[in-house]
Design an enzyme around this catalytic site. Sequence first.
Site, PDB file in Angstrom:
ATOM      1  N   CYS A   8       4.153  14.420   0.171  1.00 24.88           N
ATOM      2  CA  CYS A   8       2.938  13.607   0.137  1.00 24.88           C
ATOM      3  C   CYS A   8       2.737  12.891   1.471  1.00 24.88           C
ATOM      4  O   CYS A   8       3.651  12.252   1.987  1.00 24.88           O
ATOM      5  CB  CYS A   8       3.011  12.590  -0.998  1.00 24.88           C
ATOM      6  SG  CYS A   8       3.261  13.351  -2.622  1.00 24.88           S
ATOM      7  N   ARG A  28      -1.299  14.536  -2.028  1.00 24.06           N
ATOM      8  CA  ARG A  28      -0.081  14.879  -2.771  1.00 24.06           C
ATOM      9  C   ARG A  28       0.138  16.391  -2.705  1.00 24.06           C
ATOM     10  O   ARG A  28      -0.263  17.136  -3.604  1.00 24.06           O
ATOM     11  CB  ARG A  28      -0.157  14.376  -4.215  1.00 24.06           C
ATOM     12  CG  ARG A  28      -0.233  12.851  -4.294  1.00 24.06           C
ATOM     13  CD  ARG A  28       0.041  12.337  -5.686  1.00 24.06           C
ATOM     14  NE  ARG A  28       1.389  12.644  -6.141  1.00 24.06           N
ATOM     15  CZ  ARG A  28       2.468  11.934  -5.811  1.00 24.06           C
ATOM     16  NH1 ARG A  28       2.357  10.876  -5.027  1.00 24.06           N
ATOM     17  NH2 ARG A  28       3.655  12.282  -6.268  1.00 24.06           N
ATOM     18  N   CYS A  57       6.813  -8.692  -9.721  1.00 23.88           N
ATOM     19  CA  CYS A  57       7.208  -9.476  -8.550  1.00 23.88           C
ATOM     20  C   CYS A  57       6.055  -9.725  -7.593  1.00 23.88           C
ATOM     21  O   CYS A  57       5.986 -10.787  -6.955  1.00 23.88           O
ATOM     22  CB  CYS A  57       8.361  -8.780  -7.826  1.00 23.88           C
ATOM     23  SG  CYS A  57       8.002  -7.080  -7.303  1.00 23.88           S
ATOM     24  N   CYS A  71      10.224 -13.741  -5.348  1.00 24.93           N
ATOM     25  CA  CYS A  71      10.647 -12.383  -5.696  1.00 24.93           C
ATOM     26  C   CYS A  71      12.158 -12.292  -5.520  1.00 24.93           C
ATOM     27  O   CYS A  71      12.854 -13.284  -5.602  1.00 24.93           O
ATOM     28  CB  CYS A  71       9.892 -11.343  -4.875  1.00 24.93           C
ATOM     29  SG  CYS A  71      10.111 -11.484  -3.082  1.00 24.93           S
ATOM     30  N   ASP A 104      12.716  -2.194  -3.011  1.00 22.82           N
ATOM     31  CA  ASP A 104      12.366  -0.792  -2.836  1.00 22.82           C
ATOM     32  C   ASP A 104      11.503  -0.581  -1.593  1.00 22.82           C
ATOM     33  O   ASP A 104      11.525   0.492  -0.981  1.00 22.82           O
ATOM     34  CB  ASP A 104      11.625  -0.300  -4.091  1.00 22.82           C
ATOM     35  CG  ASP A 104      11.239   1.158  -4.000  1.00 22.82           C
ATOM     36  OD1 ASP A 104      12.075   1.954  -3.538  1.00 22.82           O
ATOM     37  OD2 ASP A 104      10.109   1.503  -4.390  1.00 22.82           O
ATOM     38  N   CYS A 120       2.456  -9.249  -2.256  1.00 19.47           N
ATOM     39  CA  CYS A 120       3.742  -8.767  -1.752  1.00 19.47           C
ATOM     40  C   CYS A 120       3.922  -9.118  -0.274  1.00 19.47           C
ATOM     41  O   CYS A 120       3.021  -8.870   0.539  1.00 19.47           O
ATOM     42  CB  CYS A 120       3.845  -7.256  -1.937  1.00 19.47           C
ATOM     43  SG  CYS A 120       5.439  -6.584  -1.407  1.00 19.47           S
ATOM     44  N   CYS A 131      -5.962  -9.596   0.802  1.00 21.11           N
ATOM     45  CA  CYS A 131      -6.561 -10.864   0.379  1.00 21.11           C
ATOM     46  C   CYS A 131      -8.037 -10.724  -0.013  1.00 21.11           C
ATOM     47  O   CYS A 131      -8.444 -11.250  -1.054  1.00 21.11           O
ATOM     48  CB  CYS A 131      -6.391 -11.931   1.470  1.00 21.11           C
ATOM     49  SG  CYS A 131      -7.113 -13.525   1.060  1.00 21.11           S
TER      50      CYS A 131
END
Length: 419
Positions: free
Chosen positions: A26, A141, A285, A291, A307, A361, A380
């Site tokens: 991908c 993909r 998270c 987190c 991850d 995140c 944002c």
Amino acid sequence: MLTMQGAPPAFHLLAKPTGPICNLDCEYCFFLSKEMLYPGDRFRMADEMLDEYIRQILEAHRTPDVTIAWQGGEPTMMGLDFFRRSVELAEQHRKPWQRIQYSIQTNGVLLNDRWAEFFKENDFLVGLSVDGPKELHDAYRVDKRGIGSFDRVMAGYEHLKAAAVEVNVLCTIHAANQDHGLEVYRFFRDDMGVQFIQFIPIIERTTETLLPLANLGWSTERKEKRPLYIQQGTRTTDRTVGAEAYGQFLIDVFDEWVKHDVGEVYVQMFDVALANWHGEPPGLCIFSETCGLALALEHNGDLYSCDHYVEPEHLLGNITETPMIELVASDQQRAFGLAKRETLPQFCLDCDVRFACHGGCPRNRFTTTPDGEEGLNYLCPSYKDFFHHIDPAMKMMSRLLRQGRAPAEIMKLGVPRDG
């Protein structure tokens, strides 16, 4: 049971038995480049490591429910016997009071009746990567030959469906499908008949210098040119979802869902939002205040903070050298988790929807605020648009919950204009 002061009672861990190795290629999958962290490696979790991982994750949890989650790369490349052994080990090591929940994230290409029967017998939740209808899915993909994977993924899904396996579709949102929210959602709901959906924005962050190479993709076929993906830079690739487009995608889906599918189709983003509006932990998270409780385990036992941060700076250690629970409770990991809250710019602290997003995140906080302060989330504009748009509906569903009524009643009552 091994415990230590300051250790969380539970955490989420994605185990990668094949590391970054995958049978697809991908274009937006920056994790493919993590192969460069382990040159010359076979990228297969050894039987001894499997036993160590299962034993330690069960030992580290002080809650009744423990999730054993597999991801990649493509985890099914390990073969079915590996996962049969993992279940046997889990039953062997679990305490009488522990309940194990199994999950696996797969591209679906290798699935057949035997896989489906195994998943059903052991109550696996199968996350299936699908980016929408064929044309949208096949945009990025692709396999090693550059051929789209849609038909093979759908064939794998049919095996899961026939065996009544619980399936959660994971759909990445990127430049190719970002303007097709309603089409993508209706495909999942009407054509595939799925009830559980996650939408994940593709944000490929890079530097000005590396941008031309990053735009080519992270293919394993270009090892001599491929850069190692790490969270740095303020530029994004051509495949990256638009900073405002992601929000409009979610709005388009939400407007369909809130009128027709509440209580029937479960979209992670909407469930998490309702939890925040209702004053409960969101369970994700990305939208939590802090987190650090969602880690990643490489095939060789290396444990990383997240991850999305499988890179040298965020390597906590190896579970064969330091017990997993010590690494999870380490000062390094605690600081990683608290930084999410402590590095918010003032623009976020003053925001009326901060409770719903908490800055998002940290990996996507690479833009600047209108005042020039660094650390604003790339998404944002999307978050603001989306959370303001759903505010009336979320307030109403929260009121229904407080009254002991089902949020699905909103479909009969209608969404108020003023919340």
